[in-house]
Every structure is written in structure tokens, then in C-alpha cells.
Design a protein around this motif. Structure first.
Motif, PDB file in Angstrom:
ATOM      1  N   GLU A  53       0.710  -1.112  -0.020  1.00 26.08           N
ATOM      2  CA  GLU A  53      -0.089   0.086   0.058  1.00 26.08           C
ATOM      3  C   GLU A  53       0.652   1.244   0.223  1.00 26.08           C
ATOM      4  OE1 GLU A  53      -3.474   0.150  -0.223  1.00 26.08           O
ATOM      5  OE2 GLU A  53      -3.521  -1.889  -0.191  1.00 26.08           O
ATOM      6  N   CYS A  54       2.113   1.327   0.488  1.00 26.42           N
ATOM      7  CA  CYS A  54       2.761   2.375   0.783  1.00 26.42           C
ATOM      8  C   CYS A  54       3.990   2.794  -0.052  1.00 26.42           C
ATOM      9  CB  CYS A  54       3.121   2.690   2.241  1.00 26.42           C
ATOM     10  SG  CYS A  54       2.003   2.190   3.366  1.00 26.42           S
ATOM     11  N   HIS A  55       4.812   1.881  -0.618  1.00 28.15           N
ATOM     12  CA  HIS A  55       5.898   1.872  -1.303  1.00 28.15           C
ATOM     13  C   HIS A  55       5.707   2.714  -2.607  1.00 28.15           C
ATOM     14  CE1 HIS A  55       4.919  -1.214  -3.981  1.00 28.15           C
ATOM     15  NE2 HIS A  55       6.059  -0.893  -4.779  1.00 28.15           N
ATOM     16  N   VAL A  56       4.638   2.765  -3.201  1.00 32.95           N
ATOM     17  CA  VAL A  56       4.417   3.465  -4.584  1.00 32.95           C
ATOM     18  C   VAL A  56       4.629   4.992  -4.392  1.00 32.95           C
ATOM     19  CG1 VAL A  56       2.849   3.831  -6.369  1.00 32.95           C
ATOM     20  CG2 VAL A  56       2.751   1.680  -5.476  1.00 32.95           C
ATOM     21  N   CYS A  57       4.251   5.318  -3.199  1.00 34.53           N
ATOM     22  CA  CYS A  57       4.699   6.897  -3.028  1.00 34.53           C
ATOM     23  C   CYS A  57       6.066   7.113  -2.081  1.00 34.53           C
ATOM     24  CB  CYS A  57       3.491   7.670  -2.298  1.00 34.53           C
ATOM     25  SG  CYS A  57       2.039   7.655  -3.554  1.00 34.53           S
ATOM     26  N   HIS A  58       5.889   6.315  -1.045  1.00 37.51           N
ATOM     27  CA  HIS A  58       7.049   6.522  -0.056  1.00 37.51           C
ATOM     28  C   HIS A  58       8.343   5.639  -0.673  1.00 37.51           C
ATOM     29  CE1 HIS A  58       4.781   9.260   2.309  1.00 37.51           C
ATOM     30  NE2 HIS A  58       3.612   8.595   2.250  1.00 37.51           N
ATOM     31  N   GLU A  61      10.968   0.086   1.235  1.00 33.19           N
ATOM     32  CA  GLU A  61      11.629   0.029   2.656  1.00 33.19           C
ATOM     33  C   GLU A  61      11.600   1.465   3.372  1.00 33.19           C
ATOM     34  OE1 GLU A  61      12.566  -3.517   1.037  1.00 33.19           O
ATOM     35  OE2 GLU A  61      13.818  -1.802   0.046  1.00 33.19           O
ATOM     36  N   GLY A  62      10.802   2.006   3.014  1.00 35.69           N
ATOM     37  CA  GLY A  62      10.234   3.451   3.606  1.00 35.69           C
ATOM     38  C   GLY A  62      11.596   4.423   3.630  1.00 35.69           C
ATOM     39  N   GLU A  63      12.364   4.189   2.557  1.00 40.53           N
ATOM     40  CA  GLU A  63      13.749   5.133   2.040  1.00 40.53           C
ATOM     41  C   GLU A  63      13.209   6.650   1.468  1.00 40.53           C
ATOM     42  OE1 GLU A  63      16.737   4.480   2.762  1.00 40.53           O
ATOM     43  OE2 GLU A  63      16.331   2.653   3.354  1.00 40.53           O
ATOM     44  N   GLY A  64      11.841   6.560   0.916  1.00 41.78           N
ATOM     45  CA  GLY A  64      11.407   7.867   0.442  1.00 41.78           C
ATOM     46  C   GLY A  64      11.652   7.837  -1.123  1.00 41.78           C
TER      47      GLY A  64
END
Length: 155
Positions: A53-58, A61-64
Motif C-alpha cells: 500500500e505505501c511503497h508506491v509513493c514513499h 523499505e521506507g526510504e522515500g
């Protein structure tokens, strides 16, 4: 120990284990990594949910990314309840020096039913307790976690 360092330690250190959910002394979800690298179930699940759910934007591995900020440090620096609020309700910062919009995920059960999982995964990444990539070893999913998942998803 400086007060900021003590606060960060309190935000990370697991003080209790409630049926496979690790919590800090003040009841905030956190991760647990055994000496052999085995991660708790929520951290493993958080890896899966973050990448769903989140990696597409962020970013992975949460690296931005160039589109959205890194989250792995946010899970440490940001208060847990502020994190929940931003994910649930979204946030908009648009002014002369900012142009960022975090959409609301409050109606997305694939995020909301696993919000603690995502949070503890990002916290583990932010402290480098968990390296990049899928965790190799994980604790078994407890019956309590399984039931909470079922209840949240309405199955």
C-alpha cells in the motif's frame, strides 16, 4: 542520558509482549528482533502491507522517493498517535516551500487493519534493526493477532 535520547529509547524498547504484540512501557506498538534475526509477526506483516500500500509513493523499505518523504525515520521521530492521525485522515502542506498531500487511508481496510504492523515495520527500518528486503525469519502469528485481523476485516 539526554531527555531526547531517553524519549527515543522509550519509543523503541519493547517492555511487554501481549500475545505477539510488543509494546513500549507507555503502550505504544514496537518491534522485537531476536538475536538470530527472527522478527515479530507485526514487523513481518508490516513489511508485506507497506509494500502493498505505501511503497508506491514513499519508496521501497521506507526510504522515500522524489514524490513522498522517507517514513522510516518518521516512525521514530513522530508520535505514534500523530502517525495514526496522518494515515487515517491525511495531511496537506501547500505553501511557498511545500507541496505535499498525504491522502486519507481511513476507509482502506488494507491499511487500517494493519496500521500497527506498518508502524512497527517502519520503526524497525528507522533504527536499522531490520535490513532492506523481506525478513528471513518471523515469529508465528498468534491466535490473538489472527482473531483481531479477522474481526477488523469483517470475516
Amino acid at each position: 542520558m539526554p531527555q531526547d535520547a531517553a524519549k527515543k529509547a522509550d519509543n523503541i524498547t519493547a517492555a511487554t509482549n501481549e500475545n505477539g504484540r510488543y509494546l513500549t512501557a507507555d503502550g505504544v506498538p514496537t518491534y522485537n528482533v531476536a538475536p538470530d534475526g527472527t522478527v515479530d509477526w507485526l514487523t513481518y506483516s508490516g513489511f508485506r502491507r507497506y509494500h502493498s500500500e505505501c511503497h508506491v509513493c514513499h519508496g521501497p523499505e521506507g526510504e522515500g522517493s522524489t514524490y513522498a518523504p522517507a517514513l522510516k525515520k518518521s516512525a521514530i521521530a513522530m508520535d505514534y498517535y500523530d502517525f495514526v492521525d496522518v494515515v487515517t485522515n491525511g495531511r496537506k502542506k501547500v505553501d511557498a516551500s511545500h507541496n505535499s498531500v498525504m491522502p486519507s487511508f481511513g476507509d482502506n481496510v488494507n491499511v487500517m487493519c494493519y496500521l500497527d504492523d506498518i508502524y512497527v515495520y517502519l520503526k524497525a527500518r528507522g533504527t536499522d534493526a531490520v535490513p532492506r528486503g523481506r525478513p528471513a525469519k518471523k515469529e508465528a502469528k498468534s491466535d490473538a493477532i489472527r482473531q483481531a485481523e479477522t474481526d477488523c476485516l469483517g470475516r
